[in-house]
Each structure stands twice: as structure tokens, then as C-alpha cells.
Design a protein around this motif. Structure first.
Motif, PDB file in Angstrom:
ATOM      1  N   UNK A 199       0.844  -1.190   0.000  1.00  0.00           N
ATOM      2  CA  UNK A 199       0.000   0.000   0.000  1.00  0.00           C
ATOM      3  C   UNK A 199       0.883   1.245   0.000  1.00  0.00           C
ATOM      4  N   UNK A 200       0.451   2.241  -0.765  1.00  0.00           N
ATOM      5  CA  UNK A 200       1.201   3.488  -0.897  1.00  0.00           C
ATOM      6  C   UNK A 200       0.259   4.666  -0.705  1.00  0.00           C
ATOM      7  N   UNK A 201       0.812   5.764  -0.235  1.00  0.00           N
ATOM      8  CA  UNK A 201       0.038   6.996  -0.082  1.00  0.00           C
ATOM      9  C   UNK A 201       0.939   8.182  -0.414  1.00  0.00           C
ATOM     10  N   UNK A 202       0.345   9.243  -0.896  1.00  0.00           N
ATOM     11  CA  UNK A 202       1.052  10.472  -1.245  1.00  0.00           C
ATOM     12  C   UNK A 202       1.378  11.283  -0.007  1.00  0.00           C
ATOM     13  N   UNK A 203       2.594  11.756   0.120  1.00  0.00           N
ATOM     14  CA  UNK A 203       2.963  12.680   1.198  1.00  0.00           C
ATOM     15  C   UNK A 203       2.138  13.958   1.094  1.00  0.00           C
ATOM     16  N   UNK A 204       1.835  14.361  -0.123  1.00  0.00           N
ATOM     17  CA  UNK A 204       1.074  15.598  -0.348  1.00  0.00           C
ATOM     18  C   UNK A 204      -0.350  15.503   0.193  1.00  0.00           C
ATOM     19  N   UNK A 205      -0.853  14.287   0.402  1.00  0.00           N
ATOM     20  CA  UNK A 205      -2.210  14.117   0.918  1.00  0.00           C
ATOM     21  C   UNK A 205      -2.269  14.150   2.442  1.00  0.00           C
ATOM     22  N   UNK A 206      -1.137  13.963   3.106  1.00  0.00           N
ATOM     23  CA  UNK A 206      -1.135  13.936   4.572  1.00  0.00           C
ATOM     24  C   UNK A 206      -1.641  15.241   5.184  1.00  0.00           C
TER      25      UNK A 206
ATOM     26  N   UNK B  41      -6.982   2.535  -2.319  1.00  0.00           N
ATOM     27  CA  UNK B  41      -7.019   1.896  -1.006  1.00  0.00           C
ATOM     28  C   UNK B  41      -7.967   2.718  -0.127  1.00  0.00           C
ATOM     29  N   UNK B  42      -9.167   2.222   0.052  1.00  0.00           N
ATOM     30  CA  UNK B  42     -10.174   2.943   0.830  1.00  0.00           C
ATOM     31  C   UNK B  42      -9.829   2.897   2.320  1.00  0.00           C
ATOM     32  N   UNK B  43     -10.242   3.906   3.063  1.00  0.00           N
ATOM     33  CA  UNK B  43     -10.010   3.877   4.509  1.00  0.00           C
ATOM     34  C   UNK B  43     -10.905   2.829   5.170  1.00  0.00           C
ATOM     35  N   UNK B  44     -10.499   2.393   6.350  1.00  0.00           N
ATOM     36  CA  UNK B  44     -11.334   1.470   7.114  1.00  0.00           C
ATOM     37  C   UNK B  44     -11.933   2.213   8.304  1.00  0.00           C
ATOM     38  N   UNK B  45     -12.908   1.595   8.931  1.00  0.00           N
ATOM     39  CA  UNK B  45     -13.604   2.238  10.049  1.00  0.00           C
ATOM     40  C   UNK B  45     -12.672   2.514  11.229  1.00  0.00           C
TER      41      UNK B  45
ATOM     42  N   UNK C 294      -7.361   8.298  13.912  1.00  0.00           N
ATOM     43  CA  UNK C 294      -7.237   9.724  13.614  1.00  0.00           C
ATOM     44  C   UNK C 294      -8.137  10.561  14.522  1.00  0.00           C
ATOM     45  N   UNK C 295      -9.266   9.988  14.898  1.00  0.00           N
ATOM     46  CA  UNK C 295     -10.236  10.712  15.715  1.00  0.00           C
ATOM     47  C   UNK C 295     -11.549  10.875  14.975  1.00  0.00           C
ATOM     48  N   UNK C 296     -12.481  11.524  15.624  1.00  0.00           N
ATOM     49  CA  UNK C 296     -13.827  11.745  15.074  1.00  0.00           C
ATOM     50  C   UNK C 296     -13.726  12.334  13.666  1.00  0.00           C
ATOM     51  N   UNK C 297     -14.373  11.690  12.706  1.00  0.00           N
ATOM     52  CA  UNK C 297     -14.325  12.144  11.317  1.00  0.00           C
ATOM     53  C   UNK C 297     -13.131  11.626  10.539  1.00  0.00           C
ATOM     54  N   UNK C 298     -12.319  10.778  11.150  1.00  0.00           N
ATOM     55  CA  UNK C 298     -11.122  10.260  10.493  1.00  0.00           C
ATOM     56  C   UNK C 298     -11.406   9.473   9.230  1.00  0.00           C
ATOM     57  N   UNK C 299     -12.484   8.707   9.230  1.00  0.00           N
ATOM     58  CA  UNK C 299     -12.852   7.932   8.045  1.00  0.00           C
ATOM     59  C   UNK C 299     -13.104   8.870   6.868  1.00  0.00           C
ATOM     60  N   UNK C 300     -13.934   9.876   7.073  1.00  0.00           N
ATOM     61  CA  UNK C 300     -14.243  10.811   5.990  1.00  0.00           C
ATOM     62  C   UNK C 300     -13.058  11.691   5.630  1.00  0.00           C
ATOM     63  N   UNK C 301     -12.178  11.963   6.577  1.00  0.00           N
ATOM     64  CA  UNK C 301     -10.985  12.759   6.279  1.00  0.00           C
ATOM     65  C   UNK C 301     -10.107  12.048   5.253  1.00  0.00           C
ATOM     66  N   UNK C 302     -10.124  10.721   5.275  1.00  0.00           N
ATOM     67  CA  UNK C 302      -9.280   9.945   4.354  1.00  0.00           C
ATOM     68  C   UNK C 302      -9.956   9.631   3.029  1.00  0.00           C
ATOM     69  N   UNK C 303     -11.253   9.785   2.941  1.00  0.00           N
ATOM     70  CA  UNK C 303     -11.949   9.436   1.688  1.00  0.00           C
ATOM     71  C   UNK C 303     -11.381  10.242   0.529  1.00  0.00           C
ATOM     72  N   UNK C 304     -10.986   9.529  -0.511  1.00  0.00           N
ATOM     73  CA  UNK C 304     -10.363  10.159  -1.676  1.00  0.00           C
ATOM     74  C   UNK C 304      -8.879  10.426  -1.505  1.00  0.00           C
ATOM     75  N   UNK C 305      -8.350  10.147  -0.309  1.00  0.00           N
ATOM     76  CA  UNK C 305      -6.944  10.412  -0.025  1.00  0.00           C
ATOM     77  C   UNK C 305      -6.276   9.223   0.647  1.00  0.00           C
ATOM     78  N   UNK C 306      -6.872   8.048   0.544  1.00  0.00           N
ATOM     79  CA  UNK C 306      -6.395   6.866   1.258  1.00  0.00           C
ATOM     80  C   UNK C 306      -5.233   6.139   0.619  1.00  0.00           C
ATOM     81  N   UNK C 307      -4.809   6.572  -0.546  1.00  0.00           N
ATOM     82  CA  UNK C 307      -3.684   5.940  -1.200  1.00  0.00           C
ATOM     83  C   UNK C 307      -4.101   4.849  -2.169  1.00  0.00           C
ATOM     84  N   UNK C 308      -3.155   3.972  -2.488  1.00  0.00           N
ATOM     85  CA  UNK C 308      -3.362   2.959  -3.512  1.00  0.00           C
ATOM     86  C   UNK C 308      -2.747   1.630  -3.122  1.00  0.00           C
ATOM     87  N   UNK C 309      -3.303   0.567  -3.673  1.00  0.00           N
ATOM     88  CA  UNK C 309      -2.723  -0.769  -3.589  1.00  0.00           C
ATOM     89  C   UNK C 309      -1.813  -0.966  -4.783  1.00  0.00           C
TER      90      UNK C 309
END
Length: 158
Positions: free
Chosen positions: A56-63, A112-116, A122-137
Motif C-alpha cells: 500500500x502506498x500513499x502520497x505525502x502531499x495528501x497527509x 485503497x479505501x479507509x477502514x472504520x 485519527x479521531x472523530x471524522x477520520x474515516x471521511x478525512x481519508x476518503x479520496x486520499x487513502x492511497x493505492x494498492x
């Protein structure tokens, strides 16, 4: 210019900024400076079954975006449970393309979609914070060692 030509153009190469392995399903991520990528995935990671989701990979720019959407000043990549953080090249633009990272060859296979568990990590809203920014397989095309600072670059037509 044709779409195929446009898709092959990148402003520059990327770089490996962070590497983490997940020793067991719910254990904390272990940060490493280098890792061996085998046919099944990253050595020391609990997921070594290979296939299209081997790494799994993720962009530093998305953090910073994820942190901002979660109402935080910053985010530790280990909380996101991805294996590799890269900067400088758009992973979405590499989907279904072969790429070289260090001595390994990978192919981005899908998002790579976020998990619950992101609500806890991350905290409250963490799932939605990652939507569209969760990286790739990615699947492993050729095993090899990767290290911090290694170049990430596309390879020819895939």
C-alpha cells in the motif's frame, strides 16, 4: 497531443519519504529505513499474500489534507497503516502502470479505501478525512529492496 502521450508525462520523479510494516493485523506499525519487497509484499508485514493488494502506498502531499479534514495540525503516517509514503509524483496518474521504487517494480492496481478504524486512529471524522486520499494498492512485479530517499519513477508503457 493524444491522451496516451499525456498520461505518460510526469513533471519529475518521486521519492520514498517513509516506510512502515504492520507486524500483525492490529499491532502498531513499525517504521523502517529500508525493506525487502518480495513477491507477496513487504518482508515483516503481516500481509504477504501477494496479488493486487501486496503493497500500500500513499502520497505525502495528501497527509496535510487528511490532517486538515480531521481538524489536526499534522498526521503521523503510521496511523494510516500504509506501507510507503511517496512525494513528488501523482500515484493516481500511475494507476495500471509499471513503476520502479528502489530495486523493486510495482504496478498500482487500485485505490485503497479507509477502514472504520480511522475513527479511532485519527479521531472523530477520520474515516471521511481519508476518503479520496487513502492511497493505492500495488502488486509486485519484481522483488527488490527499497529505502528512504529512493526514486519512484514510471516505466515505459504498461
Amino acid at each position: 497531443m493524444e491522451l496516451k502521450q499525456l498520461l505518460a508525462r510526469h513533471a519529475g520523479e518521486g521519492r520514498v519519504e517513509w516506510i512502515g510494516v504492520r507486524p500483525a493485523r492490529l499491532e502498531p506499525v513499525r517504521v523502517v529505513e529500508s525493506a525487502e519487497i518480495g513477491d507477496g509484499g513487504i518482508a515483516g508485514d503481516h500481509y504477504t499474500s501477494g496479488g493486487k493488494r501486496a503493497v500500500t502506498l500513499i502520497q505525502a502531499e495528501h497527509l496535510p489534507l487528511i490532517a486538515g479534514f480531521a481538524g489536526q495540525a499534522g498526521i503521523d503516517p503510521a496511523l494510516l497503516r500504509r506501507n510507503i509514503v511517496v512525494s513528488g509524483i501523482n500515484l493516481a496518474a500511475l494507476r495500471h502502470r509499471d513503476m520502479q521504487i528502489g530495486a523493486a517494480r510495482l504496478r498500482i492496481t487500485g485505490p485503497c479505501a479507509p477502514c472504520s478504524r480511522m475513527e479511532t486512529a485519527i479521531g472523530f471524522g477520520g474515516y471521511n478525512a481519508m476518503r479520496g486520499h487513502g492511497g493505492f494498492y500495488a502488486e509486485v512485479l519484481a522483488a527488490g529492496r527499497i529505502s528512504l530517499g529512493d526514486t519512484v519513477r514510471p516505466l515505459g508503457d504498461s
